[in-house]
Design a protein around this motif. Structure first.
Motif, mmCIF file in Angstrom:
data_model
loop_
_atom_site.group_PDB
_atom_site.id
_atom_site.type_symbol
_atom_site.label_atom_id
_atom_site.label_comp_id
_atom_site.label_asym_id
_atom_site.label_seq_id
_atom_site.Cartn_x
_atom_site.Cartn_y
_atom_site.Cartn_z
ATOM 1 N N UNK A 12 0.827 -1.205 0.000
ATOM 2 C CA UNK A 12 0.000 0.000 0.000
ATOM 3 C C UNK A 12 0.862 1.256 0.000
ATOM 4 N N UNK A 13 1.920 1.245 0.827
ATOM 5 C CA UNK A 13 2.813 2.406 0.853
ATOM 6 C C UNK A 13 3.494 2.587 -0.503
ATOM 7 N N UNK A 14 3.937 1.491 -1.109
ATOM 8 C CA UNK A 14 4.580 1.588 -2.415
ATOM 9 C C UNK A 14 3.607 2.091 -3.462
ATOM 10 N N UNK A 15 2.347 1.560 -3.410
ATOM 11 C CA UNK A 15 1.350 2.023 -4.366
ATOM 12 C C UNK A 15 1.063 3.519 -4.179
ATOM 13 N N UNK A 16 0.976 3.928 -2.905
ATOM 14 C CA UNK A 16 0.720 5.337 -2.646
ATOM 15 C C UNK A 16 1.885 6.210 -3.112
ATOM 16 N N UNK A 17 3.106 5.727 -2.887
ATOM 17 C CA UNK A 17 4.268 6.488 -3.369
ATOM 18 C C UNK A 17 4.261 6.563 -4.893
ATOM 19 N N UNK A 18 3.942 5.420 -5.539
ATOM 20 C CA UNK A 18 3.875 5.422 -7.002
ATOM 21 C C UNK A 18 2.781 6.366 -7.492
ATOM 22 N N UNK A 19 1.610 6.333 -6.805
ATOM 23 C CA UNK A 19 0.531 7.242 -7.183
ATOM 24 C C UNK A 19 0.950 8.696 -7.001
ATOM 25 N N UNK A 20 1.630 8.945 -5.889
ATOM 26 C CA UNK A 20 2.112 10.312 -5.661
ATOM 27 C C UNK A 20 3.120 10.712 -6.740
ATOM 28 N N UNK A 21 3.996 9.794 -7.059
ATOM 29 C CA UNK A 21 4.967 10.088 -8.116
ATOM 30 C C UNK A 21 4.263 10.333 -9.444
ATOM 31 N N UNK A 22 3.192 9.556 -9.704
ATOM 32 C CA UNK A 22 2.435 9.759 -10.950
ATOM 33 C C UNK A 22 1.777 11.136 -10.959
ATOM 34 N N UNK A 23 1.179 11.510 -9.822
ATOM 35 C CA UNK A 23 0.571 12.846 -9.739
ATOM 36 C C UNK A 23 1.615 13.934 -9.954
ATOM 37 N N UNK A 24 2.752 13.734 -9.301
ATOM 38 C CA UNK A 24 3.814 14.744 -9.458
ATOM 39 C C UNK A 24 4.291 14.794 -10.901
ATOM 40 N N UNK A 200 -1.620 19.517 -4.836
ATOM 41 C CA UNK A 200 -1.724 18.076 -5.009
ATOM 42 C C UNK A 200 -0.570 17.355 -4.300
ATOM 43 N N UNK A 201 0.643 17.910 -4.444
ATOM 44 C CA UNK A 201 1.797 17.294 -3.793
ATOM 45 C C UNK A 201 1.646 17.313 -2.270
ATOM 46 N N UNK A 202 1.192 18.483 -1.751
ATOM 47 C CA UNK A 202 0.991 18.579 -0.301
ATOM 48 C C UNK A 202 -0.074 17.583 0.158
ATOM 49 N N UNK A 203 -1.160 17.488 -0.615
ATOM 50 C CA UNK A 203 -2.236 16.556 -0.256
ATOM 51 C C UNK A 203 -1.729 15.121 -0.283
ATOM 52 N N UNK A 204 -0.973 14.776 -1.325
ATOM 53 C CA UNK A 204 -0.449 13.416 -1.412
ATOM 54 C C UNK A 204 0.536 13.133 -0.284
ATOM 55 N N UNK A 205 1.361 14.113 0.058
ATOM 56 C CA UNK A 205 2.286 13.938 1.177
ATOM 57 C C UNK A 205 1.525 13.739 2.480
ATOM 58 N N UNK A 206 0.451 14.549 2.667
ATOM 59 C CA UNK A 206 -0.360 14.401 3.882
ATOM 60 C C UNK A 206 -1.017 13.035 3.947
ATOM 61 N N UNK A 207 -1.587 12.615 2.809
ATOM 62 C CA UNK A 207 -2.227 11.290 2.774
ATOM 63 C C UNK A 207 -1.200 10.187 3.045
ATOM 64 N N UNK A 208 -0.035 10.316 2.400
ATOM 65 C CA UNK A 208 1.014 9.310 2.606
ATOM 66 C C UNK A 208 1.464 9.280 4.061
ATOM 67 N N UNK A 209 1.651 10.461 4.654
ATOM 68 C CA UNK A 209 2.071 10.520 6.051
ATOM 69 C C UNK A 209 1.017 9.920 6.983
ATOM 70 N N UNK A 210 -0.263 10.278 6.733
ATOM 71 C CA UNK A 210 -1.333 9.746 7.582
ATOM 72 C C UNK A 210 -1.417 8.226 7.452
ATOM 73 N N UNK A 211 -1.336 7.744 6.217
ATOM 74 C CA UNK A 211 -1.388 6.293 6.023
ATOM 75 C C UNK A 211 -0.181 5.612 6.660
ATOM 76 N N UNK A 212 0.998 6.219 6.516
ATOM 77 C CA UNK A 212 2.195 5.645 7.130
ATOM 78 C C UNK A 212 2.066 5.592 8.649
ATOM 79 N N UNK A 213 1.506 6.673 9.240
ATOM 80 C CA UNK A 213 1.315 6.693 10.695
ATOM 81 C C UNK A 213 0.330 5.609 11.127
ATOM 82 N N UNK A 214 -0.798 5.506 10.391
ATOM 83 C CA UNK A 214 -1.793 4.488 10.734
ATOM 84 C C UNK A 214 -1.217 3.087 10.602
ATOM 85 N N UNK A 215 -0.523 2.845 9.493
ATOM 86 C CA UNK A 215 0.080 1.520 9.305
ATOM 87 C C UNK A 215 1.141 1.247 10.363
#
Length: 543
Positions: A12-24, A200-215
């Motif tokens: 999930x973290x890798x997918x989110x990073x890839x998605x963030x990279x795609x958005x960026x 978008x980058x800030x939002x993706x970073x926030x989502x990634x951070x929140x997901x990382x914290x939860x995981x």
């Protein structure tokens, strides 16, 4: 299970990073498109301004040429070439500008501005105008006639300003004005794209951070419990509590580790219990061997004590007959004129003392062999009645001398025993002799027989003086005679009961005494039945 959760979390973290990279990446592409469009818009404005400036310079050259003011052909060609290059660049840039607008329109869902298409048309008209202008200017010559000058100037203005019936000056000025307006719009679009990308980058970073914290919290909580249980189990094992077990039942990797840990601890506990059992067995064996050694040591000490006691007893008991023999010989030798009768009497006394000495030596040797387990027992089958009759026959004469009655219970026929007749009869005679000698005249001595529990019991019962209770434990000691026995008769060695007991022990039996002062004594000679008799002949020593 935990491995699967960890894999899913990392995936999930890798997918989110890839998605963030795609958005960026997509945002970067969009911003780059806006930036290129903005640069292209600015370049178009610059190119249009350069083209307008060169056109004005070329108009001035034409005026100088017509007026004959010294305009050169080189200046004309230089300006024409610059305008031609500007027209070519403008044509290529307007096409790219139109394609850029089409991409923006498709991406953002906005219409393509009409000015973009007009710029393409303007660039085409400028090309045709430049060809016609080049032809007209090359044919332009100076004019002295004022009327002809005006006609030529109007013709040149027509070429400069009108192309295919359209006012090229207005078109060019309109394009310049339009591009001036388009430049800030393009810059604003670029800045807006950059701001959108940033959000978008800030939002993706926030989502990634929140997901990382939860995981992380989830995995940490799932990891903490089993690790704490494993740590507690390890500490328990370190403290020696091998009965501690880690709870299982989750089915994950830690559950497998806990099961292996519990199996290991159980195996260690089994090994420790086995080692403890072996240790206790060794300790028990050592204690047993130590006890045997102590008993052997005590036995050796007792044997050594008895050996010393035997030598002391021998010296004490042998001294009396030896003194008698020496005294009789000295008396016979010192006599002035001894007769034959005197010598005969002395020799008879010496022979009697020698017999006493020989009997005493034989008795002591018998006791010594018995204590050393070297008393030979020659067993043979014989009727029990025969054994009793032989002993009674030897004791009747002594009973008659002491005026005692000797009564014997009848023994049924067919009762055979496997014994050493001589030794057992000797023991029975010793007991009968004591019963007769320590009984009062006129009393009776009775010999009884019983059997049971695989043993024969011969009991000699008298009504004599008895034995004090405090002297009963000492009656089997060698040369021990109680005070009542010494008062009743002065003679006696005090080793008879010890000999009888040794003989019974050599047969696997025992000698037991019951007595009461003034009421008499009962002595039991107990030995095994023929079927239970020991096969090995050996003596027994007193303890």
């Amino acid at each position: 299970m935990y491995r699967l959760r960890l894999t899913l979390a990392l995936s999930a973290m890798l997918a989110l990073v890839c998605l963030q990279a795609s958005f960026v990446y997509l945002g970067t592409v969009r911003v780059d498109g806006y930036a290129r469009h903005s640069r292209l818009t600015s370049d178009l404005l610059s190119e249009l301004l350069d083209l307008s400036a060169n056109k004005q310079r070329l108009r001035n050259w034409a005026a100088q040429q017509v007026m004959g003011a010294g305009a050169t052909d080189a200046a004309r060609e230089r300006l024409l070439d610059a305008m031609d290059a500007s027209v070519r660049r403008l044509d290529e840039m307007t096409r790219r500008h139109l394609e850029s607008w089409k991409d923006i329109a498709e991406r953002d869902g906005v219409p393509v501005p009409a000015e973009a298409t007009q710029l393409v048309d303007i660039s085409a008209l400028l090309g045709h105008s430049l060809v016609e202008l080049r032809r007209q200017l090359r044919a332009l010559t100076p004019h002295q006639d004022r009327e002809g000058f005006e006609a030529v100037w109007r013709q040149l203005n027509q070429v400069f300003d009108m192309t295919h019936g359209r006012d090229l000056r207005d078109l060019l000025n309109g394009a310049i004005e339009s591009q001036r307006k388009a430049v800030p719009i393009a810059r604003a679009a670029t800045e807006q794209g950059i701001e959108r990308l940033r959000l978008q980058a800030v939002a993706m970073v926030g989502i990634t951070f929140a997901l990382a914290v939860l995981l992380s919290l989830h995995l940490s909580r799932r990891l903490k419990r089993p690790l704490d249980a494993l740590l507690e189990g390890a500490q328990a094992v370190q403290a020696g509590r091998l009965d501690h077990r880690i709870p299982v039942g989750n089915g994950d990797e830690f559950d497998h580790v806990a099961r292996r840990f519990n199996a290991m601890v159980q195996e260690v506990q089994q090994h420790r219990e086995a080692a403890e059992k072996v240790r206790r067995g060794l300790e028990d064996e050592v204690r047993a061997r130590t006890g045997e050694l102590e008993r052997a040591h005590q036995s050796l000490q007792q044997l050594d004590h008895r050996r010393r006691q035997l030598f002391a007893d021998l010296g004490h008991e042998l001294r009396t007959p030896a003194t008698v023999i020496r005294g009789e010989a000295d008396v016979a030798l010192r006599a002035a004129a001894p007769s034959v009768d005197d010598y005969r009497l002395a020799l008879q006394r010496i022979v009697a003392a020698v017999k006493q000495l020989t009997g005493l030596v034989d008795d002591l040797l018998l006791i010594a062999r018995a204590e050393a387990n070297e008393l030979d027992i020659a067993r043979d089958w014989l009727p029990l009645g025969t054994l009793l009759d032989g002993a009674i026959a030897q004791a009747r004469a002594l009973a008659a001398v002491h005026r005692l009655t000797l009564a014997v219970d009848a023994v049924p026929d067919g009762i055979d025993v496997l014994v050493d007749e001589t030794r057992l009869r000797q023991a029975l005679v010793i007991v009968l002799d004591n019963a007769i000698r320590y009984s009062r005249p006129g009393s009776a001595v009775r010999v009884a027989w019983t059997a049971g529990d695989g043993r024969h019991r011969i009991s000699v019962i008298d009504t004599g003086i008895g034995i004090p209770e405090d002297e009963l434990p000492l009656v089997f000691e060698r040369f021990m005679r109680g005070r009542l026995a010494r008062d009743h008769r002065a003679d006696g060695t005090g080793i008879g009961l010890s000999i009888a007991r040794s003989i019974l022990a050599a047969h696997g039996g025992s000698l037991e005494i019951e007595s009461r002062v003034g009421a008499g004594t009962t002595v039991h000679l107990i030995f095994p039945d023929s079927h239970d008799a020991p096969l090995v002949t050996a003596g027994a020593h007193d303890e």
